[in-house]
Design an enzyme around this catalytic site. Sequence first.
Site, PDB file in Angstrom:
ATOM      1  CG  ASN A   9      24.569  49.357  42.754  1.00  0.00           C
ATOM      2  OD1 ASN A   9      24.323  48.383  42.847  1.00  0.00           O
ATOM      3  ND2 ASN A   9      24.009  50.765  42.690  1.00  0.00           N
ATOM      4  CD  GLU A  97      19.439  54.055  40.213  1.00  0.00           C
ATOM      5  OE1 GLU A  97      19.860  53.059  40.668  1.00  0.00           O
ATOM      6  OE2 GLU A  97      20.777  54.551  39.959  1.00  0.00           O
ATOM      7  CD  GLU A 167      26.067  56.882  44.646  1.00  0.00           C
ATOM      8  OE1 GLU A 167      26.459  56.254  44.229  1.00  0.00           O
ATOM      9  OE2 GLU A 167      24.966  56.338  45.252  1.00  0.00           O
TER      10      GLU A 167
HETATM   11  P1  PGA Z   1      26.354  55.925  37.941  1.00  0.00           P
HETATM   12  O1  PGA Z   1      25.931  55.212  38.850  1.00  0.00           O
HETATM   13  O2  PGA Z   1      28.321  56.082  37.982  1.00  0.00           O
HETATM   14  O3  PGA Z   1      26.083  55.267  36.698  1.00  0.00           O
HETATM   15  O4  PGA Z   1      25.866  57.503  38.003  1.00  0.00           O
HETATM   16  C1  PGA Z   1      26.272  55.094  40.259  1.00  0.00           C
HETATM   17  C2  PGA Z   1      25.372  54.529  41.385  1.00  0.00           C
HETATM   18  O5  PGA Z   1      24.344  54.502  41.755  1.00  0.00           O
HETATM   19  O6  PGA Z   1      25.708  53.473  42.349  1.00  0.00           O
END
Ligand code: PGA
Length: 250
Positions: A9, A97, A167
Amino acid sequence: MRKKIVAGNWKMNKNSEQTEILLNELIAQIPASCDAKVIVAPTFVNLASAVNHLKNTPIGVSAQNMHQAASGAYTGEISADMLKNIGVNTVILGHSERRAIFHETDALIANKVETALQNDMNVIFCFGEELKDRQSQNHFNIVENQLRDGLFHIQKKDWEKIVLAYEPVWAIGTGETASPEQAQEMHEFIRETVRKSFGSDVAEDVSILYGGSVKPDNAKEIFSKSDVDGGLIGGAALNAKDFIAIVTAF
Ligand code: PGA
């Protein structure tokens, strides 16, 4: 048999030149013998060129978001039809997010899931608890509610289009990772929750990815857990060397 998947991502990173450079590195360096399905999610403006670039490679392309309506007066938004029209058949929905910064609710995400499925798109459905939820021992409840309210309205046949991405918000971009045991414990719970509502065949077939500060040095241990079927990678997906090290950690 459920698939192993590693998805990158890219969030709001990489302009079109940088996108092309990273894609070229991935094309050149991801081993053909790789066990996992690899997917990248560049920003909207670079999706069409990514699809073109990755034609005839095993690397898939996903969008990071989309709007739930078919078309209309939604300034700044992108529809499922627009994505499909440029050859993008997968979309990440419910990312923390989007939930936290853009105020996306479970009900809205449920709507987006519906639209994606109506358009025959694959969905990488993200969910996970915040630090306060884990500290108050409420993390299983939160995760179960996010699944029930955002996803469980779908029909049994739709599950072949769904990938789950657990997550924990406290682990995203923080350098803090859930321990492999914490990830396994939650993934097992998620599979059990799916089993209760949709049956063993669906639960055994759905891929459950872990996301949150997955790096080359912790990927192998996390991926070794029986209910962890891959990863959704943020920061470490922006660098070919790190991303490839994670992809090959299986
Ligand atoms: P990160 O993000 O690997 O930078 O912690 C993961 C995500 O938001 O999918």
